[in-house]
Design an enzyme around this catalytic site. Structure first.
Site, mmCIF file in Angstrom:
data_model
loop_
_atom_site.group_PDB
_atom_site.id
_atom_site.type_symbol
_atom_site.label_atom_id
_atom_site.label_comp_id
_atom_site.label_asym_id
_atom_site.label_seq_id
_atom_site.Cartn_x
_atom_site.Cartn_y
_atom_site.Cartn_z
ATOM 1 N N GLY A 1 0.832 -1.217 0.000
ATOM 2 C CA GLY A 1 0.000 0.000 0.000
ATOM 3 C C GLY A 1 0.860 1.257 0.000
ATOM 4 O O GLY A 1 0.581 2.218 -0.722
ATOM 5 N N GLY B 1 -5.749 6.724 5.697
ATOM 6 C CA GLY B 1 -6.045 7.598 4.560
ATOM 7 C C GLY B 1 -5.205 8.869 4.574
ATOM 8 O O GLY B 1 -4.782 9.358 3.526
ATOM 9 N N GLU C 1 -11.925 7.220 0.331
ATOM 10 C CA GLU C 1 -13.196 6.781 0.934
ATOM 11 C C GLU C 1 -12.867 6.344 2.351
ATOM 12 O O GLU C 1 -12.523 5.188 2.586
ATOM 13 C CB GLU C 1 -13.785 5.608 0.148
ATOM 14 C CG GLU C 1 -14.229 5.939 -1.246
ATOM 15 C CD GLU C 1 -15.503 6.758 -1.294
ATOM 16 O OE1 GLU C 1 -16.091 7.043 -0.225
ATOM 17 O OE2 GLU C 1 -15.907 7.122 -2.410
ATOM 18 N N GLU D 1 -14.625 7.346 15.219
ATOM 19 C CA GLU D 1 -15.295 6.156 14.681
ATOM 20 C C GLU D 1 -14.696 4.929 15.375
ATOM 21 O O GLU D 1 -13.518 4.621 15.186
ATOM 22 C CB GLU D 1 -15.047 6.049 13.173
ATOM 23 C CG GLU D 1 -15.670 4.812 12.544
ATOM 24 C CD GLU D 1 -15.066 4.477 11.170
ATOM 25 O OE1 GLU D 1 -13.820 4.454 11.029
ATOM 26 O OE2 GLU D 1 -15.858 4.221 10.242
ATOM 27 N N CYS E 1 -18.769 1.272 6.894
ATOM 28 C CA CYS E 1 -18.381 2.688 6.973
ATOM 29 C C CYS E 1 -19.619 3.543 7.218
ATOM 30 O O CYS E 1 -19.531 4.636 7.779
ATOM 31 C CB CYS E 1 -17.675 3.105 5.697
ATOM 32 S SG CYS E 1 -18.563 2.633 4.220
HETATM 33 P P1 NAD Z 1 -7.371 0.321 7.377
HETATM 34 O O1 NAD Z 1 -7.160 1.769 7.192
HETATM 35 O O2 NAD Z 1 -6.738 -0.344 8.528
HETATM 36 O O3 NAD Z 1 -6.861 -0.482 6.075
HETATM 37 C C1 NAD Z 1 -7.345 -0.170 4.796
HETATM 38 C C2 NAD Z 1 -6.367 -0.680 3.753
HETATM 39 O O4 NAD Z 1 -5.161 0.060 3.842
HETATM 40 C C3 NAD Z 1 -5.980 -2.138 3.919
HETATM 41 O O5 NAD Z 1 -5.857 -2.741 2.652
HETATM 42 C C4 NAD Z 1 -4.614 -2.038 4.586
HETATM 43 O O6 NAD Z 1 -3.816 -3.183 4.391
HETATM 44 C C5 NAD Z 1 -4.050 -0.832 3.865
HETATM 45 N N1 NAD Z 1 -2.952 -0.149 4.533
HETATM 46 C C6 NAD Z 1 -2.535 -0.266 5.803
HETATM 47 N N2 NAD Z 1 -1.510 0.571 6.030
HETATM 48 C C7 NAD Z 1 -1.278 1.233 4.869
HETATM 49 C C8 NAD Z 1 -0.364 2.246 4.469
HETATM 50 N N3 NAD Z 1 0.508 2.740 5.325
HETATM 51 N N4 NAD Z 1 -0.435 2.725 3.208
HETATM 52 C C9 NAD Z 1 -1.346 2.241 2.336
HETATM 53 N N5 NAD Z 1 -2.239 1.266 2.658
HETATM 54 C C10 NAD Z 1 -2.195 0.777 3.910
HETATM 55 O O7 NAD Z 1 -8.951 0.079 7.387
HETATM 56 P P2 NAD Z 1 -9.746 -1.270 7.696
HETATM 57 O O8 NAD Z 1 -9.680 -1.555 9.147
HETATM 58 O O9 NAD Z 1 -9.365 -2.331 6.740
HETATM 59 O O10 NAD Z 1 -11.241 -0.831 7.315
HETATM 60 C C11 NAD Z 1 -12.102 -0.126 8.155
HETATM 61 C C12 NAD Z 1 -12.081 1.350 7.842
HETATM 62 O O11 NAD Z 1 -12.380 1.593 6.462
HETATM 63 C C13 NAD Z 1 -13.140 2.113 8.615
HETATM 64 O O12 NAD Z 1 -12.611 3.331 9.035
HETATM 65 C C14 NAD Z 1 -14.244 2.313 7.596
HETATM 66 O O13 NAD Z 1 -15.112 3.384 7.889
HETATM 67 C C15 NAD Z 1 -13.444 2.551 6.361
HETATM 68 N N6 NAD Z 1 -14.234 2.307 5.160
HETATM 69 C C16 NAD Z 1 -14.664 3.375 4.438
HETATM 70 C C17 NAD Z 1 -15.473 3.174 3.322
HETATM 71 C C18 NAD Z 1 -15.983 4.327 2.520
HETATM 72 O O14 NAD Z 1 -16.443 4.081 1.421
HETATM 73 N N7 NAD Z 1 -15.915 5.558 2.989
HETATM 74 C C19 NAD Z 1 -15.830 1.874 2.951
HETATM 75 C C20 NAD Z 1 -15.370 0.805 3.705
HETATM 76 C C21 NAD Z 1 -14.570 1.036 4.811
#
Ligand code: NAD
Length: 520
Positions: free
Chosen positions: A233, A254, A271, A406, A305
């Site tokens: 990522g 993000g 997102e 959240e 989300c």
């Molecule tokens: P997360 O932020 O922990 O991980 C998301 C993704 O990012 C995963 O694939 C992870 O492996 C990757 N990642 C981790 N570290 C990274 C880095 N340093 N650089 C780039 N990528 C990296 O989120 P999660 O726990 O998998 O999901 C839950 C979160 O996602 C909640 O906050 C939820 O609200 C949000 N979400 C938002 C939407 C939307 O459409 N707004 C939809 C689904 C989930």
């Protein structure tokens, strides 16, 4: 039959149908990478903690090779006419129809959704495929009246090239397809980095998609690179060879992604997390409100989300609606999603359970009162699973730190309001801005909610909960949620670069704004 036996039977059926094994590769760069000698991550089911499989993950060298191959595919794919690209996506949608049940069950095994929700996610992929097929014949640009004689001024939309898609665990299929199918009909090639918690679903989907591409003699278009802790990522975020990166995940991750993409002046679709509220007014249909709030707050074990995390309840409803909601929370069945009647499955991990307990502790320390819940559950036969009791808390200030965060767990904060202006102020005081809803049959209240002084979110629902969007609308949110839009409406434009074209078909060279520039 014991729960463990049932789990093994379901796993056996799903793995056989989807071509999965106990040891699988997590990198597809035109072919699946051989796993020998590579680092592997274990994927555990949140249902009972059992190890589902080991996935070989990609390293930096693998990633560079994958990106090179993806650009080679782009050179071919971008020349295919868009409606023909749509045909390919149609075939993929049709093939997914054949796997709705098993793919839905894999989602249950891997991330703990109920089978009906897992299946719903696969259905969402099929729906977006249909949408993308239609879109492939509607990639319109505008023609603009030129101020110069014998000039034509118009816009056209080209693909970006190779588009990166990073997804969260909680929608392991649907979110990829929102991005991938739209991006593909525009002519892009897609590189997917799924959540490690959704790795098997990503691998299974890629297998299905590849069946179709192979049959049609097409190059690889949908690449996959699984990682363990965001290594790939991070590479994607910093990679200038990905002109567009679509990121779905938490606000915290993000922010890092946005900074890396911003540093290279790339484009991103963000997102991120939500902190969604439902306002219930005295003019609401209370049956609809009760069901809408319960579904919004409890579905997918509150790991959407768009989950309702705050209930903004008129003060007059604390003695009527709230007791009914407490009762619903008490009676809702928590357990293995494979068991009939279970509505709330497990949280994704032990860490998620810790954040549930810690949030409740912090809420109590800030003056919150637990109305129901606050319990980590040890369910017989599911000892390794991550189960918690859905929790309602009132008595907190709407702008207290914990309410503004959240927490990805079934905790609903109940907040009181006396007039609508106050309800909107409470509603909008959190940093996130994804989804919102009002339950009311009062036209004035509803229109005020939809006006500029009402909800500040990307999604605003009336007499419908905050969760459960349709694919036809553009999906996304404001403020810390990131401002991105995916899926329907004209969200496709983010996957294309706009080119404004001026054609002079005359025999003179008039300049815009009447400027003259005679060199002789
Ligand atoms: P997360 O932020 O922990 O991980 C998301 C993704 O990012 C995963 O694939 C992870 O492996 C990757 N990642 C981790 N570290 C990274 C880095 N340093 N650089 C780039 N990528 C990296 O989120 P999660 O726990 O998998 O999901 C839950 C979160 O996602 C909640 O906050 C939820 O609200 C949000 N979400 C938002 C939407 C939307 O459409 N707004 C939809 C689904 C989930």
């Amino acid at each position: 039959m014991s729960k463990s036996t049932e789990f093994q039977l379901v796993k056996g059926r799903v793995f056989a149908d989807l071509g999965l094994y106990e040891r699988v590769s997590g990198l597809y760069d035109g072919q699946w990478l051989a796993g020998e000698g590579r680092r592997r991550i274990a994927v555990h089911s949140p249902i009972n903690g059992e190890r589902l499989a080991e996935v070989a993950v990609a390293d930096e060298e693998d990633y560079s090779r994958l990106i090179e191959r993806a650009w080679m595919s782009f050179a071919e794919w971008s020349l295919v006419p868009a409606p023909k690209r749509g045909e390919v996506v149609r075939e993929i949608g049709d093939r997914l129809r054949e796997y709705v049940d098993t793919l839905g069950l894999l989602v249950s095994l891997e991330v703990g959704k109920t089978p009906v929700e897992g299946k719903g996610e696969v259905q969402e992929m099929i729906d977006i495929a249909d949408f993308a097929v239609g879109l492939s014949r509607q990639l319109y640009g505008k023609t603009i009246a030129s101020e110069r004689q014998h000039h034509r001024l118009f816009e056209q939309w080209h693909p970006h090239g190779v588009v990166g898609v990073i997804t969260a665990f909680n929608f392991p299929c649907a979110v990829w397809s929102w991005n991938a199918f739209i991006a593909a009909v525009i002519g892009n090639v897609v590189v997917w980095k799924p959540s490690p918690n959704g790795a098997l679903t990503a691998i299974a989907i890629t297998n299905i998609v590849n069946e179709v591409l192979d049959e049609q003699g097409l190059p690889a278009l949908f690449f996959v690179a699984v990682d363990g802790a965001g290594e790939i990522g991070r590479l994607m975020s910093s990679d200038r060879k990905l002109p567009l990166l679509s990121f779905t995940g938490s606000v915290r991750t993000g922010r890092e992604v946005a900074a890396r993409v911003g540093e290279r002046i790339g484009r991103s679709i963000l997102e991120l997390g939500g902190n969604n509220a439902a306002i219930v007014t005295p003019d609401a249909d209370m049956e609809i409100a009760l069901r809408g709030v319960a579904f919004g707050a409890l579905a997918t074990a509150a790991q959407r989300c768009t989950t309702t995390r705050r209930l903004i309840l008129h003060e007059s409803l604390f003695d009527s609606l709230l007791p009914r909601l407490i009762e619903a929370y008490r009676s809702v069945r928590v357990g293995s999603p494979l068991e009939p009647g279970v509505l709330v499955g497990p949280l994704i991990s032990g860490r998620a359970v810790e954040s549930y307990s810690s949030a409740i502790g912090r809420a109590e320390a800030s003056g919150g009162r637990v109305l129901v819940g606050n319990s980590v559950l040890a369910l017989p036969g599911l000892e390794g699973g991550n189960y918690v009791a859905p929790t309602l808390i009132d008595g907190l200030a709407p702008d207290s730190e914990i309410v503004c965060e959240e927490t990805f767990a079934p905790i609903l904060y109940v907040l009181s309001y006396s007039d609508l202006e106050e309800a909107f102020a409470i509603h909008n005081c959190v940093p996130q801005g994804l989804s919102s809803s009002i339950f009311s049959n009062n036209l004035r209240e509803v229109e005020a909610f939809l006006s500029v002084v009402g909800s500040d979110c990307g999604l605003a629902n009336v007499n419908a909960g905050t969760a459960g969007a349709e694919i036809g609308g553009a999906f996304g949110g404001e403020k810390d949620t990131g401002g991105g839009r995916e899926s329907g409406s004209d969200a496709w434009k983010a996957y294309a670069r706009r080119q404004t074209v001026t054609v002079n078909y005359g025999d003179e060279l008039p300049l815009a704004q009447g400027v003259t520039f005679d060199v002789n």
